[in-house]
Design a protein around this motif. Structure first.
Motif, mmCIF file in Angstrom:
data_model
loop_
_atom_site.group_PDB
_atom_site.id
_atom_site.type_symbol
_atom_site.label_atom_id
_atom_site.label_comp_id
_atom_site.label_asym_id
_atom_site.label_seq_id
_atom_site.Cartn_x
_atom_site.Cartn_y
_atom_site.Cartn_z
ATOM 1 N N VAL A 164 1.486 -1.419 -0.038
ATOM 2 C CA VAL A 164 -0.377 -0.068 -0.463
ATOM 3 C C VAL A 164 0.980 1.223 0.182
ATOM 4 O O VAL A 164 2.011 1.331 0.365
ATOM 5 C CB VAL A 164 -0.602 0.355 1.212
ATOM 6 N N ILE A 165 0.838 2.102 -0.851
ATOM 7 C CA ILE A 165 1.351 3.132 -1.164
ATOM 8 C C ILE A 165 0.487 4.850 -0.896
ATOM 9 O O ILE A 165 -0.351 5.030 -1.880
ATOM 10 C CB ILE A 165 2.433 3.243 -2.309
ATOM 11 N N LEU A 166 1.594 5.622 -0.567
ATOM 12 C CA LEU A 166 0.529 6.914 -0.534
ATOM 13 C C LEU A 166 0.831 7.543 -2.221
ATOM 14 O O LEU A 166 2.225 7.671 -2.553
ATOM 15 C CB LEU A 166 1.524 8.210 0.007
ATOM 16 N N VAL A 167 -0.275 8.279 -2.837
ATOM 17 C CA VAL A 167 1.157 8.841 -4.255
ATOM 18 C C VAL A 167 -0.223 10.443 -4.299
ATOM 19 O O VAL A 167 -1.116 10.293 -3.998
ATOM 20 C CB VAL A 167 0.089 8.068 -5.945
ATOM 21 N N ALA A 168 0.363 11.196 -5.380
ATOM 22 C CA ALA A 168 -0.477 12.672 -5.863
ATOM 23 C C ALA A 168 0.166 12.256 -7.208
ATOM 24 O O ALA A 168 1.015 11.793 -7.837
ATOM 25 C CB ALA A 168 -0.404 13.223 -4.846
ATOM 26 N N ALA A 169 -1.146 13.702 -8.086
ATOM 27 C CA ALA A 169 -0.487 13.440 -9.053
ATOM 28 C C ALA A 169 0.339 14.659 -9.317
ATOM 29 O O ALA A 169 0.415 15.015 -8.413
ATOM 30 C CB ALA A 169 -1.835 13.730 -10.332
ATOM 31 N N ALA A 222 -15.216 8.219 -1.400
ATOM 32 C CA ALA A 222 -15.999 7.184 -1.963
ATOM 33 C C ALA A 222 -15.809 6.027 -1.586
ATOM 34 O O ALA A 222 -14.894 4.898 -1.318
ATOM 35 C CB ALA A 222 -15.431 7.352 -3.871
ATOM 36 N N ASN A 223 -16.971 4.579 -2.104
ATOM 37 C CA ASN A 223 -16.819 3.631 -2.391
ATOM 38 C C ASN A 223 -16.656 2.807 -2.964
ATOM 39 O O ASN A 223 -16.392 2.051 -2.849
ATOM 40 C CB ASN A 223 -18.150 3.206 -1.424
ATOM 41 N N LEU A 228 -11.107 7.015 -6.381
ATOM 42 C CA LEU A 228 -10.707 7.265 -5.694
ATOM 43 C C LEU A 228 -9.501 7.201 -6.411
ATOM 44 O O LEU A 228 -8.732 8.535 -6.418
ATOM 45 C CB LEU A 228 -10.388 6.699 -4.759
ATOM 46 N N ARG A 229 -9.048 6.444 -7.649
ATOM 47 C CA ARG A 229 -7.734 6.692 -8.172
ATOM 48 C C ARG A 229 -8.127 7.802 -9.829
ATOM 49 O O ARG A 229 -7.112 8.026 -9.708
ATOM 50 C CB ARG A 229 -8.634 5.280 -9.678
ATOM 51 N N ALA A 230 -9.491 7.881 -10.324
ATOM 52 C CA ALA A 230 -9.496 8.674 -10.811
ATOM 53 C C ALA A 230 -10.086 10.250 -9.993
ATOM 54 O O ALA A 230 -8.959 10.943 -10.674
ATOM 55 C CB ALA A 230 -10.907 8.584 -11.311
ATOM 56 N N ALA A 231 -10.088 10.221 -9.447
ATOM 57 C CA ALA A 231 -9.857 11.387 -8.549
ATOM 58 C C ALA A 231 -8.585 11.861 -8.024
ATOM 59 O O ALA A 231 -8.047 13.166 -8.410
ATOM 60 C CB ALA A 231 -10.920 11.308 -7.629
ATOM 61 N N LEU A 236 -7.027 15.668 -6.807
ATOM 62 C CA LEU A 236 -7.659 16.204 -5.836
ATOM 63 C C LEU A 236 -7.232 16.196 -4.827
ATOM 64 O O LEU A 236 -7.954 16.874 -3.602
ATOM 65 C CB LEU A 236 -9.383 15.572 -6.252
ATOM 66 N N GLY A 237 -5.940 15.389 -4.279
ATOM 67 C CA GLY A 237 -5.595 15.096 -3.585
ATOM 68 C C GLY A 237 -4.381 14.021 -3.723
ATOM 69 O O GLY A 237 -4.257 13.644 -4.159
#
Length: 301
Positions: A164-169, A222-223, A228-231, A236-237
């Motif tokens: 599990v990793i943290l990512v951002a655009a 989101a469920n 969330l991947r698209a966001a 978005l964050g």
């Protein structure tokens, strides 16, 4: 009375927890099953179930009889399988349940090869993130990526670890800056998966055994992991994902990994299926194929 049929009825009632569920599963009336179990009790000279308005409870004799029922019925099933397995290829309908993200992002990598190998097999695929009752819904195998499996009579075969990793655009980081430590994460919004008990909480392990428990403000929940991947790709964050969900987006630069020296608790890919002394050929074929596929790490850093 067909005693084998009565034993099957009794086991189904116990496994599903009620006459109503068992009757619906078998496609007969509640009355028929209730009468069948009562006749079985009369024949055995022992009460097997205590019935209340809310639920059923096994008596001591019922628990003993249930154990023998399971053993005898599985031996009957094993005998049938063993008599035909040597001349049979996996065939029929294989009912497979997977999480939505896994179904959309992973199945295309190996399922076509499995289907081509077993042309007599039809796949009935159910993609859902809800809890699936394998016995009640007649699911053969469930593939799940999770950090926790509830106690049950089901068998869980471990297939792979999922980091599990943290990512951002990149666009988000250009506007808001790159977090340089766990403490600075609190200045950024989190895209949270609302099926988690604490979707805003991150537990990080760092160099030298350091531990950080971070709570981030939530911008979007989101469920759906794919939403969330698209966001996240849209800027978005910050979000945390199983690596397989964003592996392609990491490769082409749509997202970048954050705080790589800090780790989130890993999750694991399991194949979950009903316990049986002898597996049906179609189930064994799928389990062996998937285990062989994931024996090679598929989501490298």
């Amino acid at each position: 009375m067909d005693q084998l049929s009565a034993m099957q009825t009794f086991r189904r009632v116990v496994d599903l927890g009620s006459f109503s569920a068992a009757a619906q599963h078998a496609g007969v009336s509640h009355t028929v099953l209730s009468r069948q179990v009562k006749n079985l009790e009369r024949q055995l000279g022992a009460q097997l179930l205590n019935r209340t308005t809310r639920r059923l409870h096994l008596t001591e004799a019922g628990a003993l009889f249930y154990r023998h029922c399971v053993q005898i019925l599985e031996q009957m099933q094993a005998m049938t399988l063993e008599l035909s397995e040597h001349q049979q290829q996996p065939s029929g309908t294989l009912r497979l349940s997977v999480g939505t993200a896994f179904g959309e992002l992973e199945l295309g990598r190996w399922l076509p090869g499995f289907v081509e190998r077993h042309e007599r097999l039809q796949i009935e695929l159910n993609c859902t993130d809800r809890f699936v009752d394998l016995l009640e819904e007649e699911v053969d195998v469930c593939l799940r990526v999770t950090d926790h499996l509830p106690d049950s009579s089901l068998v869980a075969r471990h297939l792979a670890q999922s980091e599990v990793i943290l990512v951002a655009a990149p666009a988000y980081l250009e506007r808001h800056g790159v977090p340089t430590s766990p403490a600075t994460l609190a200045d950024h919004p989190l895209l949270g998966y609302d099926r988690l008990q604490q979707p805003q909480r991150l537990q990080l392990s760092g160099p030298g055994g350091l531990q950080q428990d971070i709570r981030m403000p939530r911008r979007l929940s989101a469920n759906s992991p794919l939403a969330l991947r698209a966001a996240a790709i849209g800027g978005l964050g910050i979000a945390s994902f199983d690596r397989f969900i964003v592996h392609d987006a990491l490769s082409d630069g749509r997202v970048v990994r954050l705080l790589a020296e800090w780790q989130l608790p890993s999750r694991h890919l399991y194949a979950v299926y009903p316990q049986s002394r002898y597996l049906a050929p179609k189930v064994r074929a799928l389990l062996d194929y998937v285990q062989s596929y994931y024996a090679t790490p598929r989501w490298p850093a």
